[in-house]
Scaffold this active site. Structure first.
Site, PDB file in Angstrom:
ATOM      1  N   LYS A  50       4.164   0.032 -10.786  1.00 53.61           N
ATOM      2  CA  LYS A  50       3.103   0.988 -11.081  1.00 53.61           C
ATOM      3  C   LYS A  50       2.589   0.895 -12.510  1.00 53.61           C
ATOM      4  O   LYS A  50       1.524   1.442 -12.825  1.00 53.61           O
ATOM      5  CB  LYS A  50       3.582   2.409 -10.785  1.00 53.61           C
ATOM      6  CG  LYS A  50       3.893   2.659  -9.315  1.00 53.61           C
ATOM      7  CD  LYS A  50       2.668   2.503  -8.433  1.00 53.61           C
ATOM      8  CE  LYS A  50       2.959   2.946  -7.004  1.00 53.61           C
ATOM      9  NZ  LYS A  50       1.770   2.872  -6.135  1.00 53.61           N
ATOM     10  N   SER A 267      12.233   1.460  -1.698  1.00 53.56           N
ATOM     11  CA  SER A 267      11.030   0.804  -1.188  1.00 53.56           C
ATOM     12  C   SER A 267      11.142  -0.706  -1.310  1.00 53.56           C
ATOM     13  O   SER A 267      10.602  -1.449  -0.477  1.00 53.56           O
ATOM     14  CB  SER A 267       9.785   1.315  -1.911  1.00 53.56           C
ATOM     15  OG  SER A 267       9.839   1.045  -3.292  1.00 53.56           O
TER      16      SER A 267
END
Length: 317
Positions: A50, A267
């Site tokens: 991110k 994830s």
């Protein structure tokens, strides 16, 4: 400060990206002709994939005069984008206000506190959608105070991966990548990387994956059928979309730690589960493949999760 010295904050965005591409040989042991490669995104300064999108959104906002001195950056997040914004805000000198579900891991909460971000904690039962609604409320109530980054609708999100992640994968594989696998949260990683790779070679198979149900433990990911769908998401871009069970991701996280010496986030483990599904299909059909996936972060932010302490392998992967 001399001419050869630079304030750390001013160079921080330039240190994002160019992450290693690592081989997961044990994961595909026995699958002839299959190479599985993964981008180790925890090598970014904020510890996750991110960082790419956050830096891209900040650059765009500053260039367009939207994030000016006195403005506070506001966004909804499940954790990693918020951490990236908080890191950039501390380094570049702007305040950060986030909306986030209370169910995120204690490690994420501590990191955000360390960076000095202000957080509105939202109902965990509403997941990231509840955080989105709260951020929209804050932005609507005081638009002069906030720059609302809105990562779910901001084209700078997917463009970060179109401009960096995709080209890195192409270069690091020497153009030999045959399959790209990535999960769906904001969908920016999958959208941007896939667009770049498809331009390079339309034959590359792009496979997205998401949680198999609305109630899941894959932090940062969205079950698109039951969630607020990000505006940047285009379901037609994927050649296939897979569903991954939370239990399979937990089991894979433990397996990667034991077999590959890799401590990855949930994830990231889900990405390996999805990639192995493709790998087994290709091997069964007698086809060779170079499969590339994204490991969004390491296990550092998840070590308080109870599944690490559970004995045995309760789930077959």
């Amino acid at each position: 400060m001399t001419a050869t010295q630079t304030r750390l904050g001013s160079t921080l965005p330039e240190r994002i990206g160019n992450t290693p591409l690592i081989r997961l040989d044990q994961a595909v042991r026995g699958l002839e002709g299959i190479t599985l490669l993964a981008k180790a995104e925890w090598a970014n300064p904020g510890g996750s994939v991110k960082d790419r999108a956050a830096a891209s959104m900040v650059r765009k906002a500053q260039a367009r005069g939207l994030l000016t001195p006195g403005k506070t950056l506001l966004d909804a997040t499940s954790g990693n984008t918020g951490i990236a914004f908080a890191m950039l805000g501390a380094a570049l000198g702007f305040p950060v206000h986030l909306a986030m579900p209370t169910s995120v891991s204690p490690e994420r909460k501590r990191i955000l506190r360390a960076y000095g971000a202000v957080v509105d904690w939202t109902d965990p039962g509403q997941g990231s959608d509840g955080a989105i609604r709260r951020a929209r409320e804050l932005a609507g109530n005081d638009p002069a105070r906030y720059y609302y980054a809105d990562q779910y609708s901001n084209d700078a999100n997917w463009l970060a991966h179109y401009r960096t992640t995709g080209p890195e994968i192409w270069r690091q594989t020497g153009g030999q990548v045959t399959h790209f696998v990535a999960g769906l949260g904001t969908s920016g990683t999958f959208m941007g990387t896939t667009r770049h790779l498809k331009e390079r070679n339309p034959a590359i198979q792009a496979i997205s994956f998401q949680p198999d149900s609305p109630f899941h433990g894959l932090e940062g990911m969205k079950h698109m059928g039951s969630a607020i769908v990000p505006a940047i998401y285009n379901p037609h871009l994927a050649d296939r979309d897979l569903a991954v069970e939370t239990e399979a991701a937990y089991a894979m996280a433990k397996k990667l730690a034991r077999d590959e010496g890799l401590l990855v986030g949930v994830s990231a483990a889900a990405a390996v589960v999805a990639s192995l599904s493709i790998a087994r299909e290709e091997a069964a059909a007698g086809r060779s493949a170079v499969i590339v996936t994204i490991l969004p972060d390491s296990a550092d932010k998840y070590l308080s999760e109870r599944f690490w302490d559970e004995d045995g392998w309760a789930y077959s992967i």
